[in-house]
Scaffold this motif. Structure first.
Motif, PDB file in Angstrom:
ATOM      1  N   GLU A 142     -27.816 -39.782  46.083  1.00  0.00           N
ATOM      2  CA  GLU A 142     -27.274 -38.907  45.045  1.00  0.00           C
ATOM      3  C   GLU A 142     -27.219 -39.665  43.713  1.00  0.00           C
ATOM      4  OE1 GLU A 142     -23.151 -36.491  43.901  1.00  0.00           O
ATOM      5  OE2 GLU A 142     -23.512 -37.147  45.978  1.00  0.00           O
ATOM      6  N   TRP A 143     -27.701 -39.012  42.635  1.00  0.00           N
ATOM      7  CA  TRP A 143     -27.612 -39.593  41.295  1.00  0.00           C
ATOM      8  C   TRP A 143     -26.238 -39.264  40.725  1.00  0.00           C
ATOM      9  CZ3 TRP A 143     -31.016 -42.790  38.905  1.00  0.00           C
ATOM     10  CH2 TRP A 143     -32.292 -42.906  39.477  1.00  0.00           C
ATOM     11  N   ILE A 144     -25.527 -40.308  40.255  1.00  0.00           N
ATOM     12  CA  ILE A 144     -24.169 -40.135  39.742  1.00  0.00           C
ATOM     13  C   ILE A 144     -24.065 -40.808  38.378  1.00  0.00           C
ATOM     14  CG2 ILE A 144     -21.717 -40.566  40.152  1.00  0.00           C
ATOM     15  CD1 ILE A 144     -22.263 -40.608  43.108  1.00  0.00           C
ATOM     16  N   GLN A 145     -23.458 -40.109  37.423  1.00  0.00           N
ATOM     17  CA  GLN A 145     -23.230 -40.629  36.074  1.00  0.00           C
ATOM     18  C   GLN A 145     -21.881 -41.340  36.022  1.00  0.00           C
ATOM     19  OE1 GLN A 145     -25.344 -40.322  33.187  1.00  0.00           O
ATOM     20  NE2 GLN A 145     -23.902 -41.878  32.448  1.00  0.00           N
ATOM     21  N   PHE A 146     -21.873 -42.592  35.535  1.00  0.00           N
ATOM     22  CA  PHE A 146     -20.651 -43.371  35.429  1.00  0.00           C
ATOM     23  C   PHE A 146     -20.354 -43.679  33.968  1.00  0.00           C
ATOM     24  CE2 PHE A 146     -22.307 -44.309  39.641  1.00  0.00           C
ATOM     25  CZ  PHE A 146     -21.172 -44.198  40.441  1.00  0.00           C
ATOM     26  N   SER A 147     -19.077 -43.567  33.622  1.00  0.00           N
ATOM     27  CA  SER A 147     -18.614 -43.970  32.290  1.00  0.00           C
ATOM     28  C   SER A 147     -17.858 -45.284  32.415  1.00  0.00           C
ATOM     29  CB  SER A 147     -17.689 -42.897  31.699  1.00  0.00           C
ATOM     30  OG  SER A 147     -18.378 -41.664  31.581  1.00  0.00           O
ATOM     31  N   PRO A 148     -17.712 -46.040  31.325  1.00  0.00           N
ATOM     32  CA  PRO A 148     -16.988 -47.313  31.393  1.00  0.00           C
ATOM     33  C   PRO A 148     -15.573 -47.130  31.926  1.00  0.00           C
ATOM     34  CG  PRO A 148     -18.164 -47.138  29.325  1.00  0.00           C
ATOM     35  CD  PRO A 148     -18.268 -45.793  29.976  1.00  0.00           C
ATOM     36  N   SER A 149     -15.163 -48.007  32.817  1.00  0.00           N
ATOM     37  CA  SER A 149     -13.804 -48.023  33.393  1.00  0.00           C
ATOM     38  C   SER A 149     -13.490 -46.786  34.231  1.00  0.00           C
ATOM     39  CB  SER A 149     -12.747 -48.172  32.293  1.00  0.00           C
ATOM     40  OG  SER A 149     -12.968 -49.350  31.553  1.00  0.00           O
ATOM     41  N   GLU A 150     -14.480 -45.969  34.532  1.00  0.00           N
ATOM     42  CA  GLU A 150     -14.221 -44.732  35.270  1.00  0.00           C
ATOM     43  C   GLU A 150     -14.057 -45.030  36.763  1.00  0.00           C
ATOM     44  OE1 GLU A 150     -16.098 -40.224  35.811  1.00  0.00           O
ATOM     45  OE2 GLU A 150     -17.370 -41.881  35.134  1.00  0.00           O
ATOM     46  N   SER A 151     -13.100 -44.365  37.382  1.00  0.00           N
ATOM     47  CA  SER A 151     -12.890 -44.468  38.830  1.00  0.00           C
ATOM     48  C   SER A 151     -13.239 -43.120  39.453  1.00  0.00           C
ATOM     49  CB  SER A 151     -11.437 -44.844  39.151  1.00  0.00           C
ATOM     50  OG  SER A 151     -11.127 -46.126  38.638  1.00  0.00           O
ATOM     51  N   LYS A 152     -14.426 -43.046  39.986  1.00  0.00           N
ATOM     52  CA  LYS A 152     -14.888 -41.791  40.578  1.00  0.00           C
ATOM     53  C   LYS A 152     -14.537 -41.731  42.064  1.00  0.00           C
ATOM     54  CE  LYS A 152     -18.727 -40.208  37.717  1.00  0.00           C
ATOM     55  NZ  LYS A 152     -18.185 -38.850  37.564  1.00  0.00           N
ATOM     56  N   HIS A 153     -14.376 -40.500  42.555  1.00  0.00           N
ATOM     57  CA  HIS A 153     -14.102 -40.275  43.979  1.00  0.00           C
ATOM     58  C   HIS A 153     -15.175 -39.355  44.543  1.00  0.00           C
ATOM     59  CE1 HIS A 153     -11.570 -40.103  47.588  1.00  0.00           C
ATOM     60  NE2 HIS A 153     -11.943 -38.833  47.684  1.00  0.00           N
ATOM     61  N   ARG A 154     -15.850 -39.818  45.603  1.00  0.00           N
ATOM     62  CA  ARG A 154     -16.904 -39.028  46.242  1.00  0.00           C
ATOM     63  C   ARG A 154     -16.807 -39.197  47.763  1.00  0.00           C
ATOM     64  NH1 ARG A 154     -18.187 -36.969  41.988  1.00  0.00           N
ATOM     65  NH2 ARG A 154     -20.300 -36.655  41.155  1.00  0.00           N
ATOM     66  N   ASN A 155     -16.761 -38.055  48.475  1.00  0.00           N
ATOM     67  CA  ASN A 155     -16.872 -38.057  49.934  1.00  0.00           C
ATOM     68  C   ASN A 155     -18.299 -37.691  50.306  1.00  0.00           C
ATOM     69  OD1 ASN A 155     -14.144 -38.686  50.305  1.00  0.00           O
ATOM     70  ND2 ASN A 155     -13.541 -36.525  50.302  1.00  0.00           N
ATOM     71  N   PHE A 156     -18.862 -38.433  51.234  1.00  0.00           N
ATOM     72  CA  PHE A 156     -20.236 -38.183  51.664  1.00  0.00           C
ATOM     73  C   PHE A 156     -20.244 -37.736  53.126  1.00  0.00           C
ATOM     74  CE2 PHE A 156     -20.665 -41.615  48.445  1.00  0.00           C
ATOM     75  CZ  PHE A 156     -21.371 -40.886  47.480  1.00  0.00           C
ATOM     76  N   THR A 157     -21.029 -36.710  53.418  1.00  0.00           N
ATOM     77  CA  THR A 157     -21.207 -36.223  54.786  1.00  0.00           C
ATOM     78  C   THR A 157     -22.629 -36.508  55.231  1.00  0.00           C
ATOM     79  OG1 THR A 157     -19.575 -34.454  54.471  1.00  0.00           O
ATOM     80  CG2 THR A 157     -21.115 -34.224  56.317  1.00  0.00           C
ATOM     81  N   LEU A 158     -22.765 -37.318  56.281  1.00  0.00           N
ATOM     82  CA  LEU A 158     -24.085 -37.696  56.782  1.00  0.00           C
ATOM     83  C   LEU A 158     -24.524 -36.761  57.897  1.00  0.00           C
ATOM     84  CD1 LEU A 158     -23.772 -41.590  56.948  1.00  0.00           C
ATOM     85  CD2 LEU A 158     -24.580 -40.156  55.067  1.00  0.00           C
ATOM     86  N   LYS A 159     -25.823 -36.552  57.987  1.00  0.00           N
ATOM     87  CA  LYS A 159     -26.401 -35.749  59.058  1.00  0.00           C
ATOM     88  C   LYS A 159     -26.953 -36.680  60.134  1.00  0.00           C
ATOM     89  CE  LYS A 159     -27.791 -31.837  56.137  1.00  0.00           C
ATOM     90  NZ  LYS A 159     -28.948 -30.990  55.704  1.00  0.00           N
ATOM     91  N   GLU A 160     -26.739 -36.261  61.386  1.00  0.00           N
ATOM     92  CA  GLU A 160     -27.262 -37.055  62.492  1.00  0.00           C
ATOM     93  C   GLU A 160     -28.783 -37.106  62.418  1.00  0.00           C
ATOM     94  OE1 GLU A 160     -25.825 -35.320  66.039  1.00  0.00           O
ATOM     95  OE2 GLU A 160     -23.743 -35.859  65.682  1.00  0.00           O
TER      96      GLU A 160
END
Length: 764
Positions: A83-101
């Protein structure tokens, strides 16, 4: 002014550098369809940074520079996620990922049943079949007993056409020859063999491991024909909450609930299963219920924590069930009377399981403890049966690597079985009239040696010595060999000895029914068997997906086998050790085809024959075993539609005719069952926030046994039967075929076609 501009420019440059140097972070949880994925990796490849998730799937990736980056999540047995994610300085991002078998996950499963040591299924010298919850959700059922109906070589056998209790047949061998364990420990045995399988909630199952062939070297008595090990979920990896409710058109209600919580450093898993069916119906018109009414609740609690030797756990399970079947007008007030026939069973069961690894000097030992209490109060017409069984089991395992090519597993085991009932099995032999409960002490020791001469081969050998306090010394050897010719092409060979100490009243439902008298021809001796099996596996990678094919054969030779005799006297079931021998042999094949992520197809066939050779009149006579099919087939097909994100599941089985117990030559019922097939279809759809809605039809072809399967169902107490002076049934105007009331003529459920709907929610 020039100096002022220089100072201002330097300040702006320093501010930008400081801002740019402030790194971002990414945190969250990694899960799959059933819960946490432990130790998955999260990283940004082009920057060379990454981290690993903990046992509960939580991760935190730090020191991420500002900008747009491709985050990659990987775990063994799962498809890679990007997944492409944009980050800003000092940013604390939260992402949950669901994997497929991943489509190759079945080969990466770690199994323990074959060797009592964790090993990759692909590397195990003992063939172990693994079935995950996703397999059983293709045809959701309220119990493990019903869920196994689409596993090749496994047939849930209904032993009672009235109360609908049953057991699991494995490669043609009856239920008592198959040991059922929970997390590797034997708890479902004796009385539980007949009634304990219905209380294991599907929501708590991580996977089911099946071994076809004797496992007595590691597990002792009852593992003659094979092993079904139910592995429950790890509390560290389970979802925070899960619920599943299903309703059928026959008004069957089934509810599964599961939740996790923690207290300090201990993680807990709580599960509840409730089943409710109170709708007596009689579609075939024989006057008896087609499906037994039942109310059941099962509670399961498992705690896990870190010990000096690894992950330790303690689990408790409690089951309560009331069920009855019989004539539609039966109520509990008629229990024991000879006016309205009914069979009622009240079951209470409590189980304890503990697995504690610990360090001793430089080695790791594992102490396993299990205990169970099973109480049953029941009526079969006018015949009461009250049984009480208590089993305690402990085992100490020591796994020692002697050399890089040699590994030694040894163990000390002790099993205590206390059993009492109101039958001749435990009655006093003196004049006191007081029951004498059966007490069996079974200490034992076993050793298993694994030799890996090279990367492609492994030889496993072992022996177990038990001392039964009634029957004396019993020795059970085994040997297994695995050779990989090339990646994906493997041959496995096995040979072993099994034994079983039988208790007819706890293992054979026919011995309990009120329609026949039980006769013991002799003091029963332990049954013994030798088994030989071979399995060839070919795995082929396709341009898209894979093809997995397995084929093999099995041969089991029995001595002292205990076979109920229904034929000699229609009013009796006679038990004794077979003077000759019995053979079960056959061929088996499984094929799995996964051409893409949207399609998965599986099918399996088993060809077998089970027969008895006994001396009669100076010659050897061969007879086929009753209630055993010669051919069986199973299949499942799943298709994920791109339209509306629907999933279609089609499952089924096919069985050849079985020889059934007739009362005499004038019995008008067919000697053989017909070819029959139970087919099911389901459509499901996943929605946001973990919801899944499903529905379908079970038994599409509406198959049910013949309406006259219960002999003389209109006269369940044989009030219209005439006997001669020797007690034999004679033909009369009201009974021209000379029959009695009998429920032994049964091979599958009377439950016909029915629809079902359900909703499932998983909160990770």
């Amino acid at each position: 002014m020039q100096y002022l501009r220089l100072i201002l420019f330097s300040f702006l440059l320093m501010s930008a550098a400081v801002a740019w140097s402030q790194k971002a972070s990414l945190s969250g949880r990694i899960t799959d369809s059933s819960g946490a994925v432990a130790f998955a990796t999260v990283g940004i490849d082009q920057l060379g940074i990454g981290c690993a998730a903990d046992e509960q799937g939580y991760y935190k990736l730090e020191q991420i520079p500002a900008g747009k980056h491709r985050v990659v999540v990987r775990a063994v047995g799962y498809e890679e996620y990007q997944e492409w994610i944009q980050f800003s300085p000092s940013e604390s991002k939260h992402r949950n990922f669901t994997l497929k078998e991943g489509i190759l996950q079945s080969s990466n499963d770690v199994v323990i049943s074959g060797t009592l040591s964790p090993v990759s299924r692909e590397k195990s010298p003992v063939p172990v079949e693994v079935y995950r919850p996703s397999f059983f959700l293709k045809n959701p059922t309220p119990s493990l007993f019903e869920g196994l109906q689409t596993v090749n070589g496994v047939r849930p056998q209904v032993n009672c056409s009235i109360c609908n209790t049953g057991d699991i047949h494995l490669n043609g061998l009856e239920g008592p020859y198959t040991m059922v364990t929970l997390d590797g420990m034997p708890i479902v045995s004796g009385l539980g063999t007949v009634y304990g399988l219905n209380g294991i909630p599907n929501a708590l199952v991580e996977r089911i491991e099946i071994i076809k062939g004797p496992a007595s070297t590691l597990y002792g008595s009852e593992a003659v024909g094979g092993l079904i090990n139910v592995v429950t979920k790890d509390p560290w990896k389970s979802p925070r909450f899960a619920a599943d409710y299903m309703l059928s058109s026959w008004l069957e209600h089934n509810l599964d609930l599961g939740a996790t919580y923690h207290t300090g450093k201990v993680m807990h898993l709580l599960g509840i299963n409730a089943f409710w069916y109170q709708n007596p119906v009689d579609h075939n018109g024989d006057g008896f219920t087609d499906l037994a009414n039942a109310k059941r609740i099962s509670l399961f609690h498992k705690s896990a924590w870190k010990s000096s030797g690894g992950n330790a756990s303690l689990a408790v399970r409690a089951i309560g069930e009331n069920r009855w079947g019989g004539q539609l007008s039966w109520t509990p007030e008629w229990a024991g009377s000879d006016s309205i026939y009914g069979e009622s069973i009240q079951t209470r069961r409590l189980e304890l399981l503990s697995n504690i690894p610990f360090r001793l000097f430089s080695d790791t030992l594992t102490w396993q403890v299990s205990a169970s209490w099973h109480n049953q109060e029941s009526w079969y017409g006018t015949t009461p049966f009250n049984g009480d069984q208590r089993i305690a089991f402990q085992q100490l395992l020591w796994n020692k690597r002697l050399h890089k090519k040699h590994n030694l597993l040894s163990g000390l085991a002790f099993r205590y079985t206390w059993y009492d009932d109101n039958t001749p099995a435990t009655e006093s032999v003196d004049t006191t009239g007081v029951n004498k409960p059966s007490v069996i002490l079974l200490p034992g020791a076993f050793v298993q040696h694994s030799w890996v001469p090279n990367e492609k081969s492994e030889l496993l050998s072992g022996v177990r010595i038990d001392y039964n306090s009634i029957h004396g010394w019993i020795i059970s050897p085994r040997m297994n060999f695995r050779h990989e010719f090339k990646p994906g092409t493997t041959l496995r060979l096995g040979a072993g000895n099994g034994y079983r100490v039988a208790n007819v009243f706890t293992e054979d439902h026919a011995a309990l029914t009120g329609s026949r008298e039980v006769v013991f021809e002799e003091a029963l001796k332990p049954e013994k068997s030798w088994n030989f099996n071979a399995l060839f596996r070919q795995f082929v990678n396709l341009k898209k997906g894979f093809l997995n094919w397995e084929a093999g054969g099995f041969y089991t030779y029995f001595t002292n086998k205990i076979i109920p005799d229904y034929q000699s006297n229609p009013n009796q079931i006679r038990y004794g050790n077979l003077p000759g021998y019995s053979v079960s042999r056959g061929l088996q094949s499984n094929l799995e085809w996964v051409p893409s992520e949207r399609v998965r197809a599986q099918c399996g066939i088993t060809l077998m024959e089970t027969f008895i050779i006994s001396p009669e009149g100076g010659t050897r006579v061969r007879r086929n075993q009753l209630l055993t099919e010669r051919f069986s087939g199973t299949w499942s097909f799943s298709w994920k539609s791109p339209l509306f994100a629907l999933v279609l599941d089609y499952t089924g089985n096919l069985y050849s005719p079985m020889e059934l117990p007739l009362q005499n030559e004038m019995d008008p019922r067919s000697r053989y069952s017909p070819w029959y097939s139970i087919q099911n279809i389901q459509i499901s759809r996943e929605f946001p926030y973990g919801f899944t809605v499903y529905g379908g039809v079970k038994n599409l072809l509406n198959f049910a046994p013949a309406a006259n399967s219960i002999s003389r169902s209109f006269d369940p107490f044989d009030k219209g039967v005439v006997y001669d002076n020797d007690g034999n049934v004679v033909a009369s105007p009201g009974n021209p075929n000379g029959l009695t009331f009998d429920t032994a003529y049964v091979y599958t459920s009377f439950q016909g076609r029915r629809g079902f709907v359900g909703v499932r929610w998983v909160w990770k």
